[in-house]
Design a protein around this motif. Structure first.
Motif, PDB file in Angstrom:
ATOM      1  N   LEU A  54      -0.311  27.762  77.161  1.00  0.00           N
ATOM      2  CA  LEU A  54      -1.354  28.400  76.211  1.00  0.00           C
ATOM      3  C   LEU A  54      -1.714  27.562  75.106  1.00  0.00           C
ATOM      4  CD1 LEU A  54      -2.432  31.104  74.920  1.00  0.00           C
ATOM      5  CD2 LEU A  54      -0.232  31.229  73.417  1.00  0.00           C
ATOM      6  N   LEU A  55      -1.259  26.591  74.511  1.00  0.00           N
ATOM      7  CA  LEU A  55      -1.971  25.700  73.614  1.00  0.00           C
ATOM      8  C   LEU A  55      -2.889  24.847  74.208  1.00  0.00           C
ATOM      9  CD1 LEU A  55      -2.108  24.300  70.855  1.00  0.00           C
ATOM     10  CD2 LEU A  55      -0.135  23.077  71.414  1.00  0.00           C
ATOM     11  N   ASP A  56      -2.499  24.412  75.644  1.00  0.00           N
ATOM     12  CA  ASP A  56      -3.752  23.725  76.293  1.00  0.00           C
ATOM     13  C   ASP A  56      -4.826  24.423  76.536  1.00  0.00           C
ATOM     14  OD1 ASP A  56      -4.050  21.103  78.053  1.00  0.00           O
ATOM     15  OD2 ASP A  56      -4.375  22.969  79.541  1.00  0.00           O
ATOM     16  N   ALA A  57      -4.534  25.620  76.787  1.00  0.00           N
ATOM     17  CA  ALA A  57      -5.781  26.463  77.162  1.00  0.00           C
ATOM     18  C   ALA A  57      -6.636  26.664  76.021  1.00  0.00           C
ATOM     19  CB  ALA A  57      -5.420  27.879  77.500  1.00  0.00           C
ATOM     20  N   VAL A  58      -5.964  27.079  74.908  1.00  0.00           N
ATOM     21  CA  VAL A  58      -6.832  27.095  73.277  1.00  0.00           C
ATOM     22  C   VAL A  58      -7.605  25.857  73.097  1.00  0.00           C
ATOM     23  CG1 VAL A  58      -6.661  27.505  71.100  1.00  0.00           C
ATOM     24  CG2 VAL A  58      -5.388  28.860  72.738  1.00  0.00           C
ATOM     25  N   ALA A  59      -6.807  24.570  73.241  1.00  0.00           N
ATOM     26  CA  ALA A  59      -7.298  23.431  73.100  1.00  0.00           C
ATOM     27  C   ALA A  59      -8.525  23.057  73.897  1.00  0.00           C
ATOM     28  CB  ALA A  59      -6.251  22.157  73.254  1.00  0.00           C
ATOM     29  N   PHE A 105       5.249  36.730  82.076  1.00  0.00           N
ATOM     30  CA  PHE A 105       4.376  37.510  81.207  1.00  0.00           C
ATOM     31  C   PHE A 105       3.582  36.475  80.355  1.00  0.00           C
ATOM     32  CE2 PHE A 105       3.054  39.114  77.331  1.00  0.00           C
ATOM     33  CZ  PHE A 105       2.812  40.478  77.227  1.00  0.00           C
ATOM     34  N   LEU A 106       4.349  35.464  79.953  1.00  0.00           N
ATOM     35  CA  LEU A 106       3.509  34.462  79.296  1.00  0.00           C
ATOM     36  C   LEU A 106       2.706  33.547  79.940  1.00  0.00           C
ATOM     37  CD1 LEU A 106       6.549  33.616  76.698  1.00  0.00           C
ATOM     38  CD2 LEU A 106       4.174  34.922  76.083  1.00  0.00           C
ATOM     39  N   LEU A 107       3.144  33.055  81.151  1.00  0.00           N
ATOM     40  CA  LEU A 107       2.330  32.359  82.101  1.00  0.00           C
ATOM     41  C   LEU A 107       1.021  33.074  82.166  1.00  0.00           C
ATOM     42  CD1 LEU A 107       4.902  30.863  84.467  1.00  0.00           C
ATOM     43  CD2 LEU A 107       3.468  29.816  82.874  1.00  0.00           C
ATOM     44  N   ALA A 108       1.117  34.327  82.687  1.00  0.00           N
ATOM     45  CA  ALA A 108      -0.081  35.271  82.941  1.00  0.00           C
ATOM     46  C   ALA A 108      -0.854  35.339  81.679  1.00  0.00           C
ATOM     47  CB  ALA A 108       0.150  36.701  83.416  1.00  0.00           C
ATOM     48  N   TYR A 109      -0.519  35.299  80.375  1.00  0.00           N
ATOM     49  CA  TYR A 109      -1.019  35.483  79.301  1.00  0.00           C
ATOM     50  C   TYR A 109      -1.940  34.333  78.921  1.00  0.00           C
ATOM     51  CZ  TYR A 109      -1.621  36.342  74.291  1.00  0.00           C
ATOM     52  OH  TYR A 109      -2.181  36.634  73.182  1.00  0.00           O
ATOM     53  N   ALA A 110      -1.075  33.263  79.237  1.00  0.00           N
ATOM     54  CA  ALA A 110      -1.762  31.901  78.872  1.00  0.00           C
ATOM     55  C   ALA A 110      -2.873  31.443  79.707  1.00  0.00           C
ATOM     56  CB  ALA A 110      -0.742  30.746  78.849  1.00  0.00           C
ATOM     57  N   HIS A 111      -2.710  31.986  81.158  1.00  0.00           N
ATOM     58  CA  HIS A 111      -3.799  31.679  82.196  1.00  0.00           C
ATOM     59  C   HIS A 111      -4.796  32.461  81.680  1.00  0.00           C
ATOM     60  CE1 HIS A 111      -5.528  30.640  86.019  1.00  0.00           C
ATOM     61  NE2 HIS A 111      -5.355  32.194  86.440  1.00  0.00           N
ATOM     62  N   ARG A 112      -4.868  33.705  81.500  1.00  0.00           N
ATOM     63  CA  ARG A 112      -5.808  34.635  81.263  1.00  0.00           C
ATOM     64  C   ARG A 112      -6.804  34.405  79.865  1.00  0.00           C
ATOM     65  NH1 ARG A 112      -7.952  39.211  83.437  1.00  0.00           N
ATOM     66  NH2 ARG A 112      -7.106  38.393  85.430  1.00  0.00           N
ATOM     67  N   ILE A 113      -5.876  33.842  78.898  1.00  0.00           N
ATOM     68  CA  ILE A 113      -6.569  33.662  77.686  1.00  0.00           C
ATOM     69  C   ILE A 113      -7.085  32.393  78.020  1.00  0.00           C
ATOM     70  CG2 ILE A 113      -5.728  32.558  75.704  1.00  0.00           C
ATOM     71  CD1 ILE A 113      -5.950  35.557  75.230  1.00  0.00           C
ATOM     72  N   GLY A 114      -6.947  31.244  78.567  1.00  0.00           N
ATOM     73  CA  GLY A 114      -7.779  30.263  78.762  1.00  0.00           C
ATOM     74  C   GLY A 114      -9.017  30.529  79.403  1.00  0.00           C
ATOM     75  N   GLU A 115      -8.971  31.411  80.405  1.00  0.00           N
ATOM     76  CA  GLU A 115     -10.468  32.175  80.936  1.00  0.00           C
ATOM     77  C   GLU A 115     -11.141  32.691  80.115  1.00  0.00           C
ATOM     78  OE1 GLU A 115      -8.633  32.947  85.446  1.00  0.00           O
ATOM     79  OE2 GLU A 115      -9.159  34.638  84.155  1.00  0.00           O
ATOM     80  N   ARG A 116     -10.729  33.518  78.999  1.00  0.00           N
ATOM     81  CA  ARG A 116     -11.239  34.161  78.117  1.00  0.00           C
ATOM     82  C   ARG A 116     -11.971  33.124  77.196  1.00  0.00           C
ATOM     83  NH1 ARG A 116     -12.361  38.008  81.265  1.00  0.00           N
ATOM     84  NH2 ARG A 116     -10.377  39.692  81.417  1.00  0.00           N
ATOM     85  N   LEU A 117     -11.296  32.458  76.413  1.00  0.00           N
ATOM     86  CA  LEU A 117     -11.403  31.401  75.558  1.00  0.00           C
ATOM     87  C   LEU A 117     -12.721  30.477  76.053  1.00  0.00           C
ATOM     88  CD1 LEU A 117      -8.355  30.442  73.835  1.00  0.00           C
ATOM     89  CD2 LEU A 117      -9.775  32.136  73.165  1.00  0.00           C
ATOM     90  N   THR A 118     -12.657  29.792  77.164  1.00  0.00           N
ATOM     91  CA  THR A 118     -13.610  29.044  77.813  1.00  0.00           C
ATOM     92  C   THR A 118     -14.878  29.745  77.974  1.00  0.00           C
ATOM     93  OG1 THR A 118     -11.792  27.643  79.146  1.00  0.00           O
ATOM     94  CG2 THR A 118     -14.111  27.712  79.865  1.00  0.00           C
TER      95      THR A 118
END
Length: 422
Positions: free
Chosen positions: A239-244, A309-322
């Motif tokens: 999740l942090l990697d996706a946000v970064a 749950f958290l893996l899916a959350y991080a994966h999709r959040i990464g798509e959204r933020l990008t």
């Protein structure tokens, strides 16, 4: 006995106590016996207390010189020791920090957090128990390895490009939006608040990049550390990697010590810290609600559900933020093209070259800090319901941008940079 003789005897007591502790190797069964021996020596000599405290401040300074910060050491103490040790650490750090006229950026908040824990954890113990805690803490401090520094050590002159007179108004607005998103019980409201916050972050980043280029400010990438705590630390690091990544930074996870180092320009680092904390709070709350519903239906496999749950959350959040960052950037480029004549007259460089140059600078700084990092593929999602609920939670916290393709459990191939343990 003179004061000089008393001081010499106290120093010898401390030396003998520390020698008893440090003579045992890490993990050796004799380590506990060494601590008992050292604690007995110290408990029997109250005159050694001042010298013992002075040695502790030296060990704290040694940690700073090896690249550690207050929050980093505090995180390890919480993980490997307990409350009394954390209070002792906070006291040592507070005493050592008073020696300096200036402290590195971000240290004030870290020191305040440790001091708050010290106030919340009153510690009373007999002399032997107290000495035992002190020696256990000192053993952790002296065994800290050298790590990549993310800023100057205390006492180093810090040259600021502008007066540090509170945070920018934009960050205050972003912080308020994210606080409301965390507090609301309505997913639609959280979605709107988080979306607006990410939009402001992206625009703030672009504005700062253009300003630095226009004024030839000479900004260079910096770095900060963000804790990645158990349990489910792999998903949290992703999740942090996706946000970064979405905020033009790079994250390198040190799994052995429970943190990621994020490299980027200062406005982007601030955005990553704020957004990651908020999304983790929102995701954890959503996971708790979904898990409660699963338990009510008779389900018991909570660990695999949470991980997926958290893996899916991080994966999709990464798509959204990008997608959100790309959308804001495209809007800015379009606006720039519409005013190309005016920009040329003012000598303003194009946005895309400016952003590209900053991306290269961040990549170069990361590679110099972490020449031995490796990329890893994570395939840890095995629970279909956990994946589905995690994806839905990410959608509820989504940012502007279209829907990406949804993978199923075990289908994420999010790659992260990991620093190998030494």
């Amino acid at each position: 006995m003179t004061d000089k003789d008393t001081a010499g005897a106290a120093a010898r007591t401390v030396e003998r106590a520390l020698a008893a502790v440090l003579s045992a190797r890490a993990g050796d069964a004799g380590s506990a016996d060494g601590i008992d021996t050292g604690a007995s020596l110290l408990a029997a000599d109250p005159a050694a207390d001042a010298e013992l405290r002075r040695r502790g401040e030296q060990f704290v300074r040694l940690a700073w010189e090896r690249g550690w910060g207050p929050a980093d050491v505090g995180r390890l103490v919480r993980r490997d020791l307990d409350g009394p040790h954390l209070r002792l650490l906070a006291e040592l750090i507070a005493a050592e920090a008073r020696r300096y006229e200036s402290l590195p950026p971000r240290w004030a908040a870290q020191l305040a957090d440790l001091d708050a824990e010290r106030e919340a954890r009153p510690y009373r113990a007999d002399r032997f128990s107290y000495a035992t805690s002190v020696l256990e803490l000192y053993l952790l401090l002296v065994r800290l390895p050298a790590i990549e520094p993310v800023g100057p050590v205390p006492g180093t002159p810090v040259h600021l490009t502008a007066p540090a007179d509170g945070e920018p108004r934009m960050l205050t607005r972003i912080r308020a939006l994210l606080a409301k998103a965390e507090a609301t019980g309505y997913p639609q409201e959280a979605e709107a608040l988080t979306a607006k916050a990410q939009e402001l972050m992206a625009r703030h980043s672009i504005d700062e990049a253009l300003l630095a280029d226009r004024t030839h400010r000479g900004d260079v990438p910096g770095a900060c550390r963000i804790g990645v705590d158990a349990p489910y630390e792999t998903a949290k690091a992703i999740l942090l990697d996706a946000v970064a990544s979405a905020n033009r930074c790079r994250a390198v996870w040190n799994s052995a010590y429970g943190f990621s180092t994020v490299v980027g320009f200062e406005p982007d680092l601030e955005a990553v810290e704020l957004l990651h904390t908020s999304l983790l709070v929102q995701g954890t709350a959503a996971m708790t609600r979904a898990e409660a519903a699963q338990r009510a239906a008779g389900r018991k496999r909570t660990k695999t559900f949470r991980q997926s749950f958290l893996l899916a959350y991080a994966h999709r959040i990464g798509e959204r933020l990008t997608l959100a960052t790309e959308q804001v950037t495209a809007e800015q480029v379009t606006a720039e093209q519409e005013s190309a004549t005016r920009a040329a007259e003012e000598g303003v460089g194009g946005l895309l070259p400016v952003l590209a140059a900053r991306e290269v600078a961040v990549a170069d700084r990361t590679d110099r800090m972490f020449p031995e990092t490796v990329a890893t593929r994570v395939r840890g999602a095995t629970d279909a319901e956990g994946w589905t609920h995690g994806t839905s939670a990410a959608d509820a916290a989504r940012v502007p941008g279209g829907r990406g393709a949804a993978d199923g459990p075990g289908g994420t191939d999010r790659r992260g940079r990991i620093r190998p343990a030494r």
